[in-house]
Design a protein around this motif. Structure first.
Motif, PDB file in Angstrom:
ATOM      1  N   GLU A 329       0.831  -1.208   0.000  1.00 65.91           N
ATOM      2  CA  GLU A 329       0.000   0.000   0.000  1.00 65.91           C
ATOM      3  C   GLU A 329       0.868   1.261   0.000  1.00 65.91           C
ATOM      4  O   GLU A 329       0.554   2.247  -0.691  1.00 65.91           O
ATOM      5  N   SER A 330       1.965   1.232   0.751  1.00 63.59           N
ATOM      6  CA  SER A 330       2.855   2.390   0.815  1.00 63.59           C
ATOM      7  C   SER A 330       3.537   2.638  -0.524  1.00 63.59           C
ATOM      8  O   SER A 330       3.703   3.784  -0.957  1.00 63.59           O
ATOM      9  N   LEU A 331       3.923   1.554  -1.199  1.00 67.93           N
ATOM     10  CA  LEU A 331       4.554   1.707  -2.510  1.00 67.93           C
ATOM     11  C   LEU A 331       3.562   2.271  -3.522  1.00 67.93           C
ATOM     12  O   LEU A 331       3.907   3.140  -4.328  1.00 67.93           O
ATOM     13  N   ALA A 332       2.313   1.802  -3.468  1.00 68.98           N
ATOM     14  CA  ALA A 332       1.281   2.334  -4.373  1.00 68.98           C
ATOM     15  C   ALA A 332       1.075   3.831  -4.129  1.00 68.98           C
ATOM     16  O   ALA A 332       0.954   4.624  -5.086  1.00 68.98           O
ATOM     17  N   GLU A 333       1.039   4.225  -2.876  1.00 66.34           N
ATOM     18  CA  GLU A 333       0.882   5.644  -2.554  1.00 66.34           C
ATOM     19  C   GLU A 333       2.067   6.454  -3.071  1.00 66.34           C
ATOM     20  O   GLU A 333       1.880   7.563  -3.593  1.00 66.34           O
ATOM     21  N   ALA A 334       3.269   5.904  -2.920  1.00 66.05           N
ATOM     22  CA  ALA A 334       4.465   6.621  -3.376  1.00 66.05           C
ATOM     23  C   ALA A 334       4.444   6.799  -4.889  1.00 66.05           C
ATOM     24  O   ALA A 334       4.803   7.867  -5.414  1.00 66.05           O
ATOM     25  N   ILE A 335       4.021   5.769  -5.628  1.00 69.09           N
ATOM     26  CA  ILE A 335       3.936   5.869  -7.089  1.00 69.09           C
ATOM     27  C   ILE A 335       2.900   6.905  -7.483  1.00 69.09           C
ATOM     28  O   ILE A 335       3.134   7.766  -8.344  1.00 69.09           O
ATOM     29  N   GLN A 336       1.736   6.833  -6.844  1.00 63.43           N
ATOM     30  CA  GLN A 336       0.647   7.752  -7.193  1.00 63.43           C
ATOM     31  C   GLN A 336       1.002   9.206  -6.886  1.00 63.43           C
ATOM     32  O   GLN A 336       0.694  10.108  -7.659  1.00 63.43           O
ATOM     33  N   GLU A 337       1.665   9.423  -5.764  1.00 67.09           N
ATOM     34  CA  GLU A 337       1.937  10.786  -5.318  1.00 67.09           C
ATOM     35  C   GLU A 337       3.072  11.457  -6.080  1.00 67.09           C
ATOM     36  O   GLU A 337       3.083  12.686  -6.210  1.00 67.09           O
ATOM     37  N   THR A 338       4.028  10.687  -6.588  1.00 61.82           N
ATOM     38  CA  THR A 338       5.242  11.298  -7.147  1.00 61.82           C
ATOM     39  C   THR A 338       5.277  11.351  -8.670  1.00 61.82           C
ATOM     40  O   THR A 338       6.017  12.162  -9.228  1.00 61.82           O
ATOM     41  N   LEU A 339       4.512  10.507  -9.350  1.00 62.28           N
ATOM     42  CA  LEU A 339       4.558  10.517 -10.816  1.00 62.28           C
ATOM     43  C   LEU A 339       3.512  11.469 -11.384  1.00 62.28           C
ATOM     44  O   LEU A 339       2.648  11.979 -10.687  1.00 62.28           O
ATOM     45  N   ARG A 340       3.589  11.667 -12.690  1.00 63.74           N
ATOM     46  CA  ARG A 340       2.729  12.662 -13.349  1.00 63.74           C
ATOM     47  C   ARG A 340       1.329  12.120 -13.614  1.00 63.74           C
ATOM     48  O   ARG A 340       1.109  10.913 -13.616  1.00 63.74           O
ATOM     49  N   ARG A 341       0.406  13.037 -13.868  1.00 59.15           N
ATOM     50  CA  ARG A 341      -0.978  12.651 -14.149  1.00 59.15           C
ATOM     51  C   ARG A 341      -1.083  11.811 -15.415  1.00 59.15           C
ATOM     52  O   ARG A 341      -2.013  11.014 -15.569  1.00 59.15           O
ATOM     53  N   GLY A 342      -0.146  11.955 -16.329  1.00 65.14           N
ATOM     54  CA  GLY A 342      -0.182  11.201 -17.585  1.00 65.14           C
ATOM     55  C   GLY A 342       0.372   9.792 -17.472  1.00 65.14           C
ATOM     56  O   GLY A 342       0.301   9.015 -18.428  1.00 65.14           O
ATOM     57  N   ASP A 343       0.916   9.451 -16.304  1.00 58.01           N
ATOM     58  CA  ASP A 343       1.439   8.097 -16.091  1.00 58.01           C
ATOM     59  C   ASP A 343       0.354   7.215 -15.486  1.00 58.01           C
ATOM     60  O   ASP A 343      -0.480   7.685 -14.722  1.00 58.01           O
ATOM     61  N   ALA A 344       0.384   5.935 -15.820  1.00 59.00           N
ATOM     62  CA  ALA A 344      -0.608   4.981 -15.303  1.00 59.00           C
ATOM     63  C   ALA A 344       0.111   3.822 -14.616  1.00 59.00           C
ATOM     64  O   ALA A 344       1.218   3.454 -15.002  1.00 59.00           O
ATOM     65  N   PHE A 345      -0.533   3.254 -13.594  1.00 61.65           N
ATOM     66  CA  PHE A 345       0.077   2.103 -12.923  1.00 61.65           C
ATOM     67  C   PHE A 345      -0.993   1.154 -12.418  1.00 61.65           C
ATOM     68  O   PHE A 345      -2.163   1.517 -12.275  1.00 61.65           O
ATOM     69  N   THR A 346      -0.580  -0.087 -12.165  1.00 64.70           N
ATOM     70  CA  THR A 346      -1.480  -1.117 -11.664  1.00 64.70           C
ATOM     71  C   THR A 346      -0.709  -2.069 -10.766  1.00 64.70           C
ATOM     72  O   THR A 346       0.524  -2.147 -10.857  1.00 64.70           O
ATOM     73  N   ARG A 347      -1.415  -2.773  -9.920  1.00 61.23           N
ATOM     74  CA  ARG A 347      -0.772  -3.787  -9.085  1.00 61.23           C
ATOM     75  C   ARG A 347      -0.728  -5.100  -9.853  1.00 61.23           C
ATOM     76  O   ARG A 347      -1.754  -5.603 -10.297  1.00 61.23           O
ATOM     77  N   TYR A 348       0.473  -5.656 -10.023  1.00 57.49           N
ATOM     78  CA  TYR A 348       0.641  -6.921 -10.731  1.00 57.49           C
ATOM     79  C   TYR A 348       0.478  -8.094  -9.773  1.00 57.49           C
ATOM     80  O   TYR A 348      -0.078  -9.123 -10.118  1.00 57.49           O
ATOM     81  N   ASN A 349       0.998  -7.955  -8.584  1.00 56.98           N
ATOM     82  CA  ASN A 349       0.748  -8.865  -7.470  1.00 56.98           C
ATOM     83  C   ASN A 349       1.057  -8.092  -6.202  1.00 56.98           C
ATOM     84  O   ASN A 349       1.350  -6.893  -6.270  1.00 56.98           O
ATOM     85  N   LEU A 350       1.026  -8.740  -5.078  1.00 56.42           N
ATOM     86  CA  LEU A 350       1.152  -8.015  -3.816  1.00 56.42           C
ATOM     87  C   LEU A 350       2.500  -7.318  -3.664  1.00 56.42           C
ATOM     88  O   LEU A 350       2.592  -6.301  -2.985  1.00 56.42           O
ATOM     89  N   SER A 351       3.539  -7.822  -4.297  1.00 58.44           N
ATOM     90  CA  SER A 351       4.867  -7.214  -4.137  1.00 58.44           C
ATOM     91  C   SER A 351       5.358  -6.501  -5.387  1.00 58.44           C
ATOM     92  O   SER A 351       6.485  -6.006  -5.406  1.00 58.44           O
ATOM     93  N   GLN A 352       4.550  -6.435  -6.441  1.00 55.39           N
ATOM     94  CA  GLN A 352       4.994  -5.816  -7.690  1.00 55.39           C
ATOM     95  C   GLN A 352       3.941  -4.885  -8.286  1.00 55.39           C
ATOM     96  O   GLN A 352       2.738  -5.179  -8.241  1.00 55.39           O
TER      97      GLN A 352
END
Length: 441
Positions: A329-352
């Motif tokens: 959850e912390s890693l997801a928050e870090a990705i969401q908070e620091t990257l740009r609005r034009g970037d997209a991300f998803t959870r591949y599994n619990l650790s990736q």
């Protein structure tokens, strides 16, 4: 079997005996040798079991002492137990001709016997309608794992797998037939029961099909999201290809009410408007990936696929735990908070996590991972946790500009062949990405 004086025995989903409409109390502990002996004899029926068979099933792991004497003592205690249950005063345990049987003057109905009888009748009938009704009755009759309190016993595991396979085969046939007949309401009931019993065997697909056919698309989408979340949380893996195909079919099926252009435009807007990278489900991420690949063919835009992996102090993937869930959850928050609005991300599994860095130069990938890492470091204080960042240009991913989105086997293969390049986005912090050699992308 009807009649008040029938002893009814449930072994699927629980162990319960009822006589004359009352539950027979056998004690809270269902794993005692006395109760196991009772269950073995009820399950064996009129055929019974030999002394050797009973000893092997009851005491196989216990090699100490006189096991024949142990059996005699257990039979004695079982008779005493049955005297206290309120059943009519009878001998119950027969030991004639070297076989032990449960015998009584009144009829006995054991659910697993009735379950198999229904399936046998379905196999024997040549009438398709009658076959379907018998299979449905068997599916309704099945209540769950065979003697769940004894799932550690070998004979229970073998019998349980047998009944489960029979149930799955019958239910699959019933589901297919009921879909053809458009009997969606009853099929929803059957598939919902199956999904509750076996949540990781994809019976939710039939639930979703029924909800869509019954024009309940919001419930279908909510069920899909709950199911994929469960797969990530419990199995640490993305949904299967079959489940993803169900999602695509669901997306094609959903029809919205007619609206004018401005209403549609307003509906498509992001509400509320959030800053940072855009988190989406795995199937949506696949669609975004493929759209970007097509766009690259004419725009020449530079896009990179970033793989972020949480590792322990030995640089190994962490095992599933509450700690890993918090780190994820912390890693997801870090990705969401620091990257740009034009970037997209998803959870591949619990650790990736997978990230699409759009319009990014290769030298900027280090900046992106450094920002993620710095933010993650502020959230997590453990010195034993690391994040590894690996990146690949979409243009260099195997396939036609990477149009074939990677599955888990492909991701592993690329890592082995170094299709992903290691990135050093870390600072000298307790929690950092791996301090790996910087390579040209």
């Amino acid at each position: 079997m009807e009649g008040e004086n029938c002893l009814k025995v449930q072994m699927l989903g629980d162990f319960v005996m009822t006589y004359q409409g009352k539950i027979i109390q056998t004690g809270r502990n269902q794993t005692t040798k006395v109760l196991q002996l009772l269950q073995l004899l009820l399950y064996a029926g009129s055929q019974g079991l030999t002394r050797l068979q009973l000893i092997e099933r009851l005491y196989n792991a216990d090699l100490d002492g006189d096991r024949s004497n142990n059996l005699r003592v257990t039979v004695f205690h079982l008779r005493k137990l049955l005297e206290k249950t309120g059943l009519p005063k009878e001998q119950y345990i027969s030991t004639e001709n070297g076989r032990y049987r449960f015998v009584c003057s009144f009829p006995i109905e054991v659910d697993v016997v009735h379950f198999e009888m229904l399936l046998e009748q379905a196999e024997q009938t040549e009438n398709p309608e009658q076959r379907l009704e018998l299979l449905k009755e068997a599916c309704y009759y099945y209540k769950g794992y065979f003697l769940p309190a004894l799932m550690g016993e070998e004979w229970v595991v073998i019998a349980g797998a047998h009944f489960q396979n029979l149930y799955f085969a019958a239910l699959e046939e019933v589901c297919q037939r009921m879909l053809e007949r458009r009997e969606y309401t009853e099929l929803l009931e059957l598939s919902s029961s199956a999904a509750a019993l076996y949540p990781f065997d994809e019976w939710q697909i039939y639930q979703i099909e029924c909800l869509l056919a019954l024009e309940r698309p919001k419930e279908a989408m909510a069920l899909y999201e709950r199911t994929t979340e469960m797969y990530f949380d419990e199995l640490d893996m993305p949904p299967s290809e079959r489940m993803i195909e169900c999602f695509r079919h669901m997306s094609r099926q959903i029809q919205l009410n007619t609206g004018d252009f401005y209403e549609i435009q307003e509906m498509l807007k992001e509400h509320p408007r959030l800053n940072g990278a855009y988190f989406c489900t795995y199937p949506s991420f696949m669609d975004i990936y493929r759209i970007i690949v097509r766009t690259m063919e004419r725009s020449g835009q530079s896009v990179y696929l970033l793989l972020c992996t949480i590792l322990d102090e030995r640089q190994k993937r962490m095992e599933d735990s509450e700690s890993l869930k918090k780190l994820s959850e912390s890693l997801a928050e870090a990705i969401q908070e620091t990257l740009r609005r034009g970037d997209a991300f998803t959870r591949y599994n619990l650790s990736q996590y997978l990230v699409l860095l759009t319009g990014t130069r290769r030298e900027d990938c280090h900046i992106a991972t450094s920002r993620i890492d710095t933010c993650f470091r502020k959230k997590i204080s453990s010195r034993r946790v690391h994040v590894n960042y690996r990146v690949a240009s979409i243009a260099n991913i195997p396939g036609d500009y990477g149009e074939n989105f990677p599955d888990s086997d492909q991701v592993a293969e690329w890592e082995e062949k170094d299709g992903f390049k290691n990135l050093d986005g870390a600072s000298d912090s307790p929690v950092s990405s791996d301090r790996l050699r910087e390579e040209n992308l």
